[in-house]
Write a protein that holds these residues in place. Structure first.
Motif, mmCIF file in Angstrom:
data_model
loop_
_atom_site.group_PDB
_atom_site.id
_atom_site.type_symbol
_atom_site.label_atom_id
_atom_site.label_comp_id
_atom_site.label_asym_id
_atom_site.label_seq_id
_atom_site.Cartn_x
_atom_site.Cartn_y
_atom_site.Cartn_z
ATOM 1 N N GLU A 186 -4.835 8.871 5.327
ATOM 2 C CA GLU A 186 -6.135 9.363 4.880
ATOM 3 C C GLU A 186 -6.114 9.632 3.366
ATOM 4 O OE1 GLU A 186 -7.327 13.236 6.137
ATOM 5 O OE2 GLU A 186 -9.414 12.920 5.537
ATOM 6 N N TYR A 238 -4.209 8.365 1.099
ATOM 7 C CA TYR A 238 -4.164 7.115 0.350
ATOM 8 C C TYR A 238 -5.538 6.457 0.329
ATOM 9 C CZ TYR A 238 -2.883 2.379 -1.022
ATOM 10 O OH TYR A 238 -2.813 1.175 -1.667
ATOM 11 N N TYR A 239 -6.173 6.446 1.493
ATOM 12 C CA TYR A 239 -7.481 5.809 1.633
ATOM 13 C C TYR A 239 -8.501 6.478 0.696
ATOM 14 C CZ TYR A 239 -11.723 4.210 4.073
ATOM 15 O OH TYR A 239 -12.940 3.657 4.392
ATOM 16 N N ARG A 240 -8.486 7.814 0.697
ATOM 17 C CA ARG A 240 -9.436 8.552 -0.166
ATOM 18 C C ARG A 240 -9.131 8.275 -1.642
ATOM 19 N NH1 ARG A 240 -12.668 9.434 3.594
ATOM 20 N NH2 ARG A 240 -11.929 10.612 5.395
ATOM 21 N N SER A 241 -7.852 8.098 -1.965
ATOM 22 C CA SER A 241 -7.476 7.923 -3.373
ATOM 23 C C SER A 241 -7.922 6.564 -3.925
ATOM 24 C CB SER A 241 -5.958 8.052 -3.539
ATOM 25 O OG SER A 241 -5.334 6.859 -3.107
ATOM 26 N N LEU A 242 -8.286 5.656 -3.015
ATOM 27 C CA LEU A 242 -8.626 4.310 -3.473
ATOM 28 C C LEU A 242 -9.989 4.246 -4.159
ATOM 29 C CD1 LEU A 242 -7.386 2.044 -0.544
ATOM 30 C CD2 LEU A 242 -6.430 2.201 -2.840
ATOM 31 N N LEU A 243 -10.830 5.233 -3.867
ATOM 32 C CA LEU A 243 -12.173 5.141 -4.438
ATOM 33 C C LEU A 243 -12.307 6.034 -5.664
ATOM 34 C CD1 LEU A 243 -14.604 3.477 -3.457
ATOM 35 C CD2 LEU A 243 -15.542 5.578 -2.499
ATOM 36 N N TYR A 286 0.870 -1.187 0.000
ATOM 37 C CA TYR A 286 0.000 0.000 0.000
ATOM 38 C C TYR A 286 0.898 1.225 0.000
ATOM 39 C CZ TYR A 286 -3.173 -3.615 1.541
ATOM 40 O OH TYR A 286 -3.879 -4.768 1.626
#
Lengths: 297, 283
Positions: free
Chosen positions: B276, B278-283, B260
Motif C-alpha cells: 500500500e 509503495y502504491y500510494r508513493s507512486l502518485l 518495484y
C-alpha cells in the motif's frame, strides 16, 4: 461440475448418504446427500476440515464402503450393481492413501510396482511395459527399479508407491494428501507426475487435501465439505472469489488470498479471484504501471 | 557459554555391504538459552538426523555436541544423561507414539512420577502443565478420543511437567490439520515467552517465520542462519536450499525482482502495508 448424465463425467456421487455403524447406538453420520461429478481430464480437489467427510468420500469412490443411500456411478453404472465384482472397481478407481510409502513391502521397487498389475492377471510382458511406463511418469529411474524400496529417499519412495497404483492404469486416480511432508521440489514432482498420467490416459483425478495452496495451484474444480455436507463446489476461480465462505468452512484460504483481502480493505483491488503468487504479481505490476502513467500524464 | 553447541558434527547411515550414506557433514552452530529457533531444510537436508542427534538417539560419527552446558562424550554418566533428558524435552511427530496412559492427567503425571516427586508437587505440576497447553476440562479425558492437535498438546504438557529448560519439536505439526497446527504454534510461542528454549525442526516456512532465528540445512551441510526476514528475503538462498517461503514474502520478492521497490515483509498484514505504502508513493 455438470449434469449427472454428461458423458464427460467419469465418476459421479448421486445423492450419497453414509453413516458408520448404521442402526446401532454407535451410528455416526459421515455424509449427507452428496451429489458431485468428477470430470475426465480434470483435477478435482476435495477440501474440508478434519471430520468433514473427506476420507469417507475417498472410501466410497473405490468401493471400500457402500453408501446407505444414493449411488456411486462409474461411466454411468452403479459400482454396487454387482457387489461380487466390486474388487474389479478397485482396479479402475486407483486409491493412493496418505503416506503410501509406508505400504511398500516387496524386495525390489520393480516387484512393488508390479503387484497391482499382477493381481489383475496381466501377462509378464504387459506388466513389464506398465512398470516401465509408470516408473517413467513418476520419475523413478530404471536403475532404481532393482533396488530395495527401503534404500530410496522419502520422496522417491512416495513416487514408487504412486507408480504402483498408476501401473493398474486406473481411469480414476484418487490421492489423499499426496504432498504431505514433502518439500516444494518433491511436491511439484508429485503433482507433475499426476498431471502427466491424467493427460496420457484421460483419467479423472481427485485430490483430497487440507492445503488450499496446493488446490489453488493444481486443481480445476474444487468441492468443499463441511460436517458431512457439500458446502461449495465449482470451478477453482469461482471458489476462490468467495474466500469468506472458505473461512466459514474452517479452511485456511491460501496466504496470498488473505493478503489480497487485506489489500482490498486498504482500497487496492487486485482482482475478484486471487489464489496464486504469479497472478497476483502480474495484477499488482499492472496497477503500479497504471499509477505511474497517471502520474506522468 | 551457549546452551547448545554443535561442532563439526558428522553422521553417515550404514546401508550394509560396506555402503554408507552421508547425512551430516561438519555441521556447526550454537543456540543461546531462551532462544526460539527453527531448523529448516528440504527433504534429505539432514534435519531428521540432526533431530535424532539432539535427542541423543543417534551418536555422531565425529564432532562435538554440548547440550544444556554438558559435553556429550563417552565419559558421561547415566545420571548426567538422565538429567539432560529431563532438561531437554522432545515432542515427536506422531502423537500416538508418545502417549502411554488412558487418562490425560495420568499421562502428564508419568514423567514427574518417575522423578520420585511428592504427590502434592506432581499435582501442582500437572495442573500448571494443563493450563500451559490449554487443556483445561480435558483432565479426565481418554487421549485416544482426542483430536491430533489435542493429543499433541497432551504430549507437550507431559514434557512441560518435567520443567525442562528446552523443548525440541521434531516435525510436531506434520500430522495435524491447520487448526491443530495453529494451536501448537501458539503454544510454542507462549513456551518461548516463559523463557524456555524452543527448537522447532520443520519443513513449513510459515512455522519457521515465527521463530527468532532460523538455521538452514542443505544437503547435510549447515548453510546459514539468520532472522526470518534475512532468510526469506534472500532469493538465491531460498532457491539453493529448496525452501518454500511464505506466499506473502514470495510476492514481495517477486515484485522487487520486477523492479518495484516495495521493501520486504513476511506476514500478509505486513506485506499488504508495504505494498500500500509503495502504491500510494507512486502518485
Amino acid at each position: 461440475m455438470n449434469d449427472t448424465y454428461d458423458t464427460q463425467n467419469k465418476i459421479v456421487l448421486e445423492n450419497v448418504t453414509f453413516a458408520y455403524n448404521p442402526g446401532t447406538p454407535l451410528e455416526k453420520r459421515a455424509l449427507e446427500n452428496i451429489s458431485l461429478c468428477f470430470e475426465r481430464g480434470k483435477v478435482t480437489g476435495i477440501a474440508g476440515h478434519t471430520g468433514s467427510g473427506k476420507s469417507t468420500i475417498v472410501r466410497l469412490l473405490n468401493g471400500l464402503e457402500k453408501p446407505n443411500g444414493g449411488r456411486v456411478l462409474l461411466d454411468g453404472e452403479d459400482i454396487w450393481a454387482n457387489p461380487k465384482k466390486i474388487g474389479k472397481i478397485r482396479f479402475r478407481v486407483g486409491l493412493v492413501m496418505q503416506y503410501p510409502e509406508y505400504q511398500l513391502f516387496e524386495e525390489t521397487v520393480r516387484a512393488d510396482i508390479s503387484y497391482g498389475p499382477r493381481r489383475m492377471g496381466l501377462d509378464d510382458e504387459e506388466i513389464n511395459r506398465r512398470v516401465i511406463d509408470s516408473a517413467a511418469i513418476c520419475g523413478v529411474s530404471e536403475s532404481d527399479l532393482d533396488r530395495s524400496p527401503f534404500e530410496l529417499s522419502g520422496g522417491q519412495k512416495r513416487r514408487a508407491a504412486i507408480a504402483g497404483i498408476m501401473a493398474m492404469r486406473p481411469e480414476v486416480l484418487v490421492l489423499d494428501e499426496p504432498a504431505a511432508g514433502l518439500d516444494p521440489e518433491g511436491r511439484s514432482v508429485i503433482f507433475g507426475a499426476v498431471l502427466r498420467y491424467m493427460r496420457e490416459y484421460d483419467a479423472s483425478v481427485i485430490i483430497v487435501s487440507h492445503s488450499m495452496e496446493n488446490m489453488a495451484e493444481y486443481c480445476d474444480n474444487i468441492a468443499v465439505l463441511r460436517q458431512g455436507k457439500l458446502e461449495l463446489s465449482g470451478k477453482k476461480e469461482d471458489i476462490f472469489s468467495q474466500p469468506e465462505l472458505l473461512i466459514k468452512a474452517g479452511l485456511d484460504v491460501p496466504e496470498i488470498t488473505s493478503l489480497a483481502m487485506k489489500l482490498e480493505e486498504r482500497g487496492i483491488r487486485v482482482s475478484n479471484s486471487v489464489f496464486t503468487v504469479g497472478y497476483t504479481a502480474d495484477k499488482l505490476s499492472a496497477l503500479f504501471e497504471e499509477r505511474r502513467r497517471a502520474k506522468n500524464a | 557459554m551457549s546452551y547448545i553447541k554443535a561442532e563439526n558434527l558428522c553422521f553417515s547411515y550404514d546401508l550394509g555391504e560396506g555402503k554408507k550414506k552421508k547425512a551430516l557433514e561438519n555441521v556447526s552452530f550454537e543456540i543461546e538459552k531462551g532462544q526460539y529457533v527453527a531448523i529448516v531444510g528440504r527433504n534429505g537436508s539432514g534435519k531428521s538426523t540432526l533431530a535424532k542427534i539432539l535427542n541423543l538417539v543417534l551418536e555422531p560419527d565425529s564432532g562435538k555436541l554440548t547440550l544444556a552446558g554438558t559435553e556429550i562424550n563417552d565419559s558421561i554418566t547415566d545420571a548426567q544423561l538422565l538429567d539432560i533428558r529431563r532438561r531437554v524435552g522432545v515432542v515427536f511427530q506422531n502423537p500416538d507414539n508418545q502417549i502411554i496412559a488412558t487418562v490425560v492427567e495420568e499421562d502428564i503425571a508419568f514423567g514427574p512420577e518417575n522423578l520420585g516427586l511428592p504427590p502434592e508437587e506432581i499435582k501442582k505440576r500437572v495442573k500448571t502443565a494443563i493450563e500451559a497447553v490449554g487443556l483445561n476440562g480435558f483432565e479426565r479425558s481418554e487421549p485416544s478420543r482426542l483430536s491430533g492437535g489435542q493429543k499433541q498438546r497432551v504430549a507437550i504438557a507431559g514434557v512441560f511437567a518435567m520443567m525442562p529448560e528446552c523443548i525440541i519439536f521434531d516435525e510436531s505439526t506434520a500430522m495435524l490439520d491447520p487448526i491443530g497446527r495453529r494451536d501448537i504454534m501458539a503454544i510454542m510461542k507462549s513456551l518461548s515467552q516463559k523463557g524456555i528454549t524452543v527448537i522447532n525442526i520443520t519443513h513449513l516456512m510459515a512455522e519457521a517465520a515465527m521463530a527468532d532465528r532460523i538455521l538452514v540445512l542443505n544437503k547435510g551441510h549447515f548453510e546459514c542462519s539468520g532472522t526470518p526476514a534475512e532468510i526469506f528475503s534472500d532469493t538465491d538462498l531460498i532457491k539453493r536450499a529448496g525452501l518454500a517461503i511464505p506466499q506473502s514474502a514470495e510476492l514481495v520478492n517477486e515484485l522487487r525482482r520486477r523492479g518495484y521497490d516495495v521493501g520486504f515483509g513476511i506476514t500478509p498484514e505486513e506485506c499488504a502495508g508495504k505494498i500500500e505504502e509503495y502504491y500510494r508513493s507512486l502518485l
